[in-house]
Scaffold this motif. Sequence first.
Motif, short mmCIF file in Angstrom:
data_model
loop_
_atom_site.label_atom_id
_atom_site.label_comp_id
_atom_site.label_asym_id
_atom_site.label_seq_id
_atom_site.Cartn_x
_atom_site.Cartn_y
_atom_site.Cartn_z
N ASN A 1 1.57 1.11 2.33
CA ASN A 1 1.25 2.39 2.93
C ASN A 1 1.09 2.14 4.43
N GLU A 2 1.91 2.76 5.22
CA GLU A 2 1.92 2.52 6.66
C GLU A 2 0.61 2.86 7.34
N ASP A 3 -0.21 3.72 6.73
CA ASP A 3 -1.50 4.09 7.32
C ASP A 3 -2.66 3.33 6.70
N ASP A 4 -2.37 2.40 5.80
CA ASP A 4 -3.41 1.59 5.17
C ASP A 4 -3.98 0.63 6.22
N LEU B 1 -1.96 -1.92 8.82
CA LEU B 1 -2.08 -1.79 10.27
C LEU B 1 -2.59 -3.07 10.91
N ILE B 2 -3.55 -3.72 10.27
CA ILE B 2 -4.08 -4.98 10.81
C ILE B 2 -3.00 -6.06 10.74
N GLN B 3 -2.26 -6.12 9.64
CA GLN B 3 -1.18 -7.10 9.55
C GLN B 3 -0.13 -6.87 10.64
N LYS B 4 0.19 -5.60 10.89
CA LYS B 4 1.15 -5.29 11.96
C LYS B 4 0.58 -5.67 13.33
N PHE C 1 -4.69 -2.24 15.87
CA PHE C 1 -6.08 -2.48 15.50
C PHE C 1 -6.92 -1.21 15.70
N ASP C 2 -6.67 -0.48 16.78
CA ASP C 2 -7.39 0.77 17.01
C ASP C 2 -7.05 1.80 15.93
N LYS C 3 -5.77 1.87 15.55
CA LYS C 3 -5.36 2.82 14.51
C LYS C 3 -6.00 2.43 13.16
N ALA C 4 -6.08 1.14 12.87
CA ALA C 4 -6.74 0.69 11.64
C ALA C 4 -8.21 1.10 11.66
#
Length: 123
Positions: A57-60, A64-67, A84-87
């Motif tokens: 899930n791209e918003d998970d 997000l942290i992995q990206k 990181f901010d989005k996560a």
Amino acid sequence: MKNHHLNVIASVLLCCLMLLSSTTALLLPSSTQHSAHHSRRHHRASLTSLHATSSVNEDDPRTLIQKGMQSFRNGDVSTSLQYFDKANDSVPDNKLTPYLWQRGISYYYLDKFQEGHEQFSLD
């Protein structure tokens, strides 16, 4: 000011050591977290199971942290900070903030020492 920079550097070094250890355990749901008494093998098997059953899930926050971590490894620190901010924003009540030490390292590399210090002080 010199002491402040030394504190930031010490925090960054501590975080780098943490990076070498398993960081995924911080992001596991509480039902799958393991105590320090469990073996490393058992821990790895559980992480493998978690990743195998998780849909991407791209918003998970984990995704997000992995990206963010991958962006950092690729030298794109600004993008890593955005991930990181989005996560952090994807989890209610900033519950993830104390575990985003990677964000502190990104701040450090972007010469945002005060923000990095604030992030590390939450860990």
